[in-house]
Each structure stands twice: as C-alpha cells, then as structure tokens.
Write a protein that holds these residues in place. Structure first.
Motif, PDB file in Angstrom:
ATOM      1  N   VAL A  98       0.856  -1.193   0.000  1.00 10.15           N
ATOM      2  CA  VAL A  98       0.000   0.000   0.000  1.00 10.15           C
ATOM      3  C   VAL A  98       0.888   1.238   0.000  1.00 10.15           C
ATOM      4  O   VAL A  98       1.649   1.470   0.944  1.00 10.15           O
ATOM      5  CB  VAL A  98      -0.928   0.024   1.223  1.00 10.15           C
ATOM      6  N   ASP A  99       0.788   2.044  -1.066  1.00  8.35           N
ATOM      7  CA  ASP A  99       1.567   3.279  -1.154  1.00  8.35           C
ATOM      8  C   ASP A  99       0.901   4.174  -2.180  1.00  8.35           C
ATOM      9  O   ASP A  99       0.516   3.701  -3.265  1.00  8.35           O
ATOM     10  CB  ASP A  99       3.020   2.990  -1.556  1.00  8.35           C
ATOM     11  N   ASP A 100       0.753   5.464  -1.872  1.00  7.48           N
ATOM     12  CA  ASP A 100       0.105   6.383  -2.817  1.00  7.48           C
ATOM     13  C   ASP A 100       1.050   6.827  -3.920  1.00  7.48           C
ATOM     14  O   ASP A 100       0.605   7.337  -4.951  1.00  7.48           O
ATOM     15  CB  ASP A 100      -0.432   7.613  -2.075  1.00  7.48           C
ATOM     16  N   ASP A 101       2.360   6.656  -3.724  1.00 14.93           N
ATOM     17  CA  ASP A 101       3.348   7.022  -4.732  1.00 14.93           C
ATOM     18  C   ASP A 101       3.600   5.799  -5.609  1.00 14.93           C
ATOM     19  O   ASP A 101       4.163   4.790  -5.169  1.00 14.93           O
ATOM     20  CB  ASP A 101       4.645   7.472  -4.054  1.00 14.93           C
ATOM     21  N   SER A 102       3.165   5.884  -6.879  1.00 16.66           N
ATOM     22  CA  SER A 102       3.248   4.711  -7.756  1.00 16.66           C
ATOM     23  C   SER A 102       4.687   4.283  -7.996  1.00 16.66           C
ATOM     24  O   SER A 102       4.971   3.072  -8.082  1.00 16.66           O
ATOM     25  CB  SER A 102       2.553   5.017  -9.083  1.00 16.66           C
ATOM     26  N   ALA A 103       5.618   5.241  -8.089  1.00 18.60           N
ATOM     27  CA  ALA A 103       7.020   4.874  -8.334  1.00 18.60           C
ATOM     28  C   ALA A 103       7.606   4.122  -7.140  1.00 18.60           C
ATOM     29  O   ALA A 103       8.280   3.093  -7.297  1.00 18.60           O
ATOM     30  CB  ALA A 103       7.839   6.129  -8.639  1.00 18.60           C
ATOM     31  N   VAL A 104       7.343   4.644  -5.927  1.00 18.69           N
ATOM     32  CA  VAL A 104       7.827   3.965  -4.725  1.00 18.69           C
ATOM     33  C   VAL A 104       7.151   2.616  -4.575  1.00 18.69           C
ATOM     34  O   VAL A 104       7.786   1.609  -4.208  1.00 18.69           O
ATOM     35  CB  VAL A 104       7.586   4.842  -3.478  1.00 18.69           C
ATOM     36  N   ARG A 105       5.851   2.580  -4.870  1.00 19.34           N
ATOM     37  CA  ARG A 105       5.120   1.313  -4.755  1.00 19.34           C
ATOM     38  C   ARG A 105       5.680   0.278  -5.715  1.00 19.34           C
ATOM     39  O   ARG A 105       5.802  -0.912  -5.376  1.00 19.34           O
ATOM     40  CB  ARG A 105       3.637   1.554  -5.034  1.00 19.34           C
ATOM     41  N   GLU A 106       6.077   0.690  -6.900  1.00 20.16           N
ATOM     42  CA  GLU A 106       6.642  -0.255  -7.862  1.00 20.16           C
ATOM     43  C   GLU A 106       7.973  -0.806  -7.355  1.00 20.16           C
ATOM     44  O   GLU A 106       8.247  -2.013  -7.484  1.00 20.16           O
ATOM     45  CB  GLU A 106       6.839   0.423  -9.219  1.00 20.16           C
ATOM     46  N   ILE A 107       8.792   0.078  -6.758  1.00 22.50           N
ATOM     47  CA  ILE A 107      10.079  -0.392  -6.222  1.00 22.50           C
ATOM     48  C   ILE A 107       9.844  -1.402  -5.108  1.00 22.50           C
ATOM     49  O   ILE A 107      10.463  -2.479  -5.062  1.00 22.50           O
ATOM     50  CB  ILE A 107      10.914   0.802  -5.706  1.00 22.50           C
ATOM     51  N   THR A 108       8.921  -1.065  -4.187  1.00 20.33           N
ATOM     52  CA  THR A 108       8.641  -1.970  -3.065  1.00 20.33           C
ATOM     53  C   THR A 108       8.102  -3.297  -3.570  1.00 20.33           C
ATOM     54  O   THR A 108       8.553  -4.374  -3.134  1.00 20.33           O
ATOM     55  CB  THR A 108       7.624  -1.318  -2.115  1.00 20.33           C
ATOM     56  N   ALA A 109       7.139  -3.234  -4.505  1.00 22.00           N
ATOM     57  CA  ALA A 109       6.545  -4.464  -5.033  1.00 22.00           C
ATOM     58  C   ALA A 109       7.579  -5.294  -5.777  1.00 22.00           C
ATOM     59  O   ALA A 109       7.609  -6.531  -5.672  1.00 22.00           O
ATOM     60  CB  ALA A 109       5.374  -4.111  -5.952  1.00 22.00           C
ATOM     61  N   THR A 110       8.450  -4.629  -6.532  1.00 21.09           N
ATOM     62  CA  THR A 110       9.457  -5.371  -7.297  1.00 21.09           C
ATOM     63  C   THR A 110      10.437  -6.081  -6.373  1.00 21.09           C
ATOM     64  O   THR A 110      10.765  -7.265  -6.570  1.00 21.09           O
ATOM     65  CB  THR A 110      10.209  -4.407  -8.227  1.00 21.09           C
TER      66      THR A 110
END
Length: 577
Positions: A449-461
């Motif tokens: 869960v993150d509102d920043d899509s770029a940060v969320r992509e890094i975390t998910a990756t």
C-alpha cells in the motif's frame, strides 16, 4: 326676490330670544304679513335659551342684542356651541355698525334693526338659503373626504395586491431559476455519469483482456524475472479495477447487495475505527436515535461511506475539532431542490458533521463531480463525494450538504427505510478458510500500500523478487476494500504518510478486522514518534526510506515467521468468495 315660503312641507321653526312682548308681537305680525308659515318658540333667559339650542330643533334663531340678564354676543356664543349649523340673525333696535360687524365676525348670519323689520323676511330667506348652501357644501366636502379615504384605502389595497402579485411573481421566477439550475446540474451530472459509466465499462473490458492474457502468459513463462513483471502488471490491472469501481459507484452502475441494516449498530461499532482513522485531535460525538428505522442498504458500502466522510471531515479540520455522527428517522414531503437530494419519502438518515473550514458556494456546486478536488496534487482523487453521491442515489436515497464557510459542514446521507415487518440486523460476515484457498507451496501473498506509484513499484518489485505474490493498493481506503474482498493476505506493507488514511490508520483497521495479518511500515520520516499510535510499530516492523540493502526483505520475512500458525479463519463482509 320672492320671500314667500308657501308650499313648504313643514312650518319654519324659529327660536326667538326677545324680552319685549310688544317687539315679539310686532315681529310675528311682520312674518304673518310676509306669509311665512312658522312656529315660534320664544325664550327670554340664558338658561331657557341654552336649553332650547341644545335640542337642535330649530331652523333659525332670531335674537335681540340687549337682554336683561345677558347680551346678544353671549347668546351667539351659546348658539355656536350648541347648534353651530343653525343660522343666527340679530333683531335689535340698538345695534350699531361697529357692534353689527363684531357680531358677524363672531358667527352671526345677518342683522336687522327693529326700525326696518320689513327687511326681516328677506333676511330669513337669505339666511336659510346660505345655511342650505353651507350644509350642501359640508355634505359635498364630507362625501369628498369619504371618497378620498375610500380611494386611499382602495389604493392601499391595490398596492398591496400588486405587491403580493409581484412577490409571487418573484418567487415564481426564483423557483423557476432554481429548478432550471437544478435541471442543468442534474443534466451535467447525468452526462458525466453516462460518460463515466461508458469509460468504466470500456476500461473494464480492457482490464479483462489484460488480466486474462496475464494469466495465459503466467502459464507459458518460466523465468522468475518475467513472472515478476507479470505480477506487477496484474497489480496494475487490479488498481485499475478498483478505480473503475469508484467510477461505477458515481454513475450508479456498481453491484450492490442491499440488506436490512441497523445503522445505529453499524455506527457504534465503528467508533474505535473512526477514532484511530481521524486521530486524537478530533473529538467524536454520536447522537443516535433510539427507535431508528432499519435501512435497506449494502452493509459493506455504508461502512466505507461513513469512513470516507469521516476522513474528509478530518481533512477539513486542520487543527482538530469535533466530528459528530447522527442518525435520525426522516420523513420528507418536499421535492428535492438539487439533483443529489432525495425524493419525498421515509428515510433512515446518517449525518457526519465537522467544525472545519466549510465549503465555498462555488465549490459546493461541483463537489459531487468525479475527479473534482480542491486538495493539492496527490492529496485526493476527487472521487470521495462522487462515490457517496452514486451510492446514495443507487440505493434509492440521496445526499444533502449544509455548510457555512469558516464554521463547518454537515453531510446527510438518506437511505431508504425497510418496509414495516422486515427484520433488520447485521449483514452476516462470511468466515473464509484461507487454507482452502491457498494451496500448500503457494507464495506468501503480500498487499503493498503506497500512494506514490514509483515507490510502490520499487517496493513491489523488491518483494516480488524475494519470492512473494504481490497485490497493490494506492490508498488506505483501497487497501481496506481489497481486504474486504480477499482477506487471505499473509502480510501488509504500508507507507505511513498517505493522503486520506495514513499507514497507522490502515494498520488500526487491520488490527480490528483482520487481527492475524501482520503489518510492516515503510516511512521516509526520520522521526518515527507518529508511528507509536499503531501497536505493531515496533522497530522490527518499520523500514526506513530509502531502503537499505536487504532490510525490507529481512523485516518482512521476520514478520511472516512471527505470524500465528496457519489454519485460522478470517472474516469477510462478502456473502461468498
């Protein structure tokens, strides 16, 4: 001039003030000679004269000027007071010119000397004619005054009628303008709703193709790198699906499952959740009507609506304040003044009030439009009140907003009353046995869960490369909705600083509804004191941004290892999976 009064209906009534018998007989003879038909009442004293004049029964008064007990001017004064309309003629032998002038000034009609009594009949006729003329003039003046008064009254009445007609016309014009504005607003919202519904429908079709092909590719792809990319694509598709769900809510095309719900029980059970979501700076008060009618509504959606309104209210109170949730039975009889308002009928009403900044009139006209927001970029999607509007309308009710800039706002949601005799209760929560859904050997499922899509992509990756199955959510409310539909996540990784619900508030909801799911926080704040409001926010559950090599993966693995043994049943609000 003819002085004869023959043919008169009644004899002339004369009041004679004369102390001399001889003069009285002489005067009577003169009148007889002139063939004046008359009745003479003779008096000689003040009292007798005063009593006679008070009766007002005489046509004319003839008076001597010199009397034993009082003078002629005194007699004239008595006559003017008792019978001012009766002609008064002096008949005297000693009336000089100066005295005669004075008498006329004081109201005498005429004067005749006793040496010229032959003039008396003519003087009587003239005095009577003048009296009649005066009476006619007075009657005309009175008639004119009455006419003027009547005219003024008619003018006032007509003016009032015209004012009433003008006020009614103004009201009609105002009402017509209001109806036209409401119609324009309804047409605008309907047009936006149709456009939104069409876009959401087409977008769902695209997402269906994307998600279906991702599943096909997962069967054909064997290398981990490609699988991680497919997982990221599936997460993006799921985010798109949640967005279309909000759009469908506004356009009143979402799938609802209305059941009888006790709103008082729903609101009361949310107190802890609301308090943790809006923070300690805001005081929560609840005013719940004891005999509240049950509402026919989708139980899961109304909880999200109340939570959404509470978070909006919190954002409007920058320095804290008071949030009041009220329920009431409402019987509406008037037609709606705005398109979002409910039609006449019986409703169970839930209202959320704040003491915040209020809504300016120009903003109030557009608050229900999707994607309209006054918040900074990244601080709000503009779908919150649009979703409330669509949900209330699709449920058969409506919404009303009362706001005063600088004082606060009240949002009332009207929900249709359940028909009498229908039992109402909590919607049954379905227990989901995750062991029957997750097969042995499946990757642990994580919700990022993150509102920043770029940060969320890094975390998910990073977590996907560590061997986890990843789902994503772009906000706190989206995360709660994801868990409502699928509570079988092994862990939630949530950013602390997000608009709407922050990470600690999301964790508080998870702790209450799904207590077996651990939470790991990621944060860019060096000061972590705000995280202490979440019980799980121990040092081994917080990861600092930017990520240090391996720290995220190690703390996620540690939280999963500390999780209770599998086999527990989780609760979902759905009727089934």
């Amino acid at each position: 001039m003819d002085t004869s009064l023959e043919g008169a209906v009644a004899p002339l009534r004369i009041l004679l003030l004369e102390d001399s018998d001889l003069d009285a007989e002489l005067l009577s003879a003169v009148l007889d000679d002139a063939r004046l038909s008359c009745e003479i009442e003779r008096v000689m004293t003040r009292n007798a004269f005063s009593g006679a004049t008070a009766r007002r029964q005489h046509d004319i008064i003839l008076a001597d000027y010199v009397l034993p007990t009082f003078d002629g001017l005194s007699a004239l004064a008595i006559a003017r007071e008792n019978c001012p309309e009766t002609p008064f003629v002096f008949v005297s032998g000693t009336l000089g010119e100066d005295v005669a002038v004075e008498a006329l000034k004081n109201g005498a009609t005429d004067y005749v000397t006793k040496q010229r009594l032959d003039r008396l009949p003519r003087a009587i006729v003239r005095a009577l004619a003048e009296a009649r003329a005066h009476a006619e003039r007075r009657a005309a003046e009175q008639a004119l005054r009455e006419l003027n008064e009547t005219l003024e009254a008619r003018v006032v009445e007509r003016t009032r009628e015209l004012a009433d007609a003008n006020a009614a016309l103004q009201n009609q014009i105002t009402e017509r303008e209001r109806i036209e504005e409401a119609l324009r607003q309804a047409q605008r919202l309907e047009a936006v709703g149709q456009l939104t519904s069409g876009v959401a429908h087409d977008f769902n079709n695209l997402l269906t193709v994307i998600a279906g092909n991702i599943e096909f590719l997962e069967q054909a792809v064997s290398d981990d790198r490609s699988r991680r990319r497919l997982d990221m694509m599936r997460g993006a598709a799921e985010r798109g699906a949640r967005l279309t769900a909000q759009l469908l809510a506004f356009s009143r095309r979402q799938r609802l499952e209305p059941v009888p719900v006790q709103l008082n029980r729903t609101v009361a059970s949310m107190r802890d959740l609301l308090q943790s979501s809006i923070g300690g700076a805001v005081r929560i008060e609840m005013t719940l009507q004891p005999d509240l009618w049950p509402a026919l509504v989708d139980a899961t959606q109304i909880e999200l609506i109340i939570l959404n309104l509470a978070i909006n209210a919190r954002d409007a109170m920058a320095v804290g304040g008071s949030l009041t949730i009220e329920t009431a039975n409402v019987h509406l009889t008037s037609e709606p003044r705005r398109p979002e308002e409910p039609p006449p009928g019986d409703y169970a009403m839930v209202a959320v009030s704040d003491t915040g900044t209020g809504i300016p009139p120009d903003v109030l006209q557009r608050v229900f439009e999707p994607f309209f927001t006054t918040k900074e970029v990244g601080k709000g999607s503009g779908l919150g009140l649009a979703q409330v509007y669509g949900f209330a309308k699709q449920s058969g009710g409506g919404v009303q907003i009362d706001t005063v800039p600088g004082e606060g706002t009240t949002v009332r949601v009207y929900l249709p009353r359940v028909a009498a005799g229908t039992e109402a209760g909590d919607r049954p929560r379905v227990e989901v046995d995750c062991t029957t859904i997750r097969r042995p050997g499946d990757k642990p499922a994580l919700l990022v869960v993150d509102d920043d899509s770029a940060v969320r992509e890094i975390t998910a990756t990073k977590l996907s490369e560590a061997g986890y199955e990843i789902r994503e959510a772009s906000s706190g409310l989206a995360a709660i909705q994801a868990l409502e539909h699928d509570p079988c996540f092994d862990l939630v990784v949530v950013d602390f600083a997000m608009p709407g619900m922050n990470g600690a508030e999301v964790a508080s909801v998870i702790r209450q509804r799904w207590p077996t799911i651990p939470v790991v926080f990621v944060t860019g704040y060096a000061d972590r004191t705000k995280l202490t409001q979440a019980e799980e926010a121990s040092e081994d559950r917080v990861v600092q941004k930017p990520f240090q090599h391996g720290e995220l993966e190690l703390k996620v693995a540690a939280a999963l290892n500390a999780r209770p043994a599998p086999g527990l049943k989780l609760v979902s609000n759905r009727r089934g999976l």
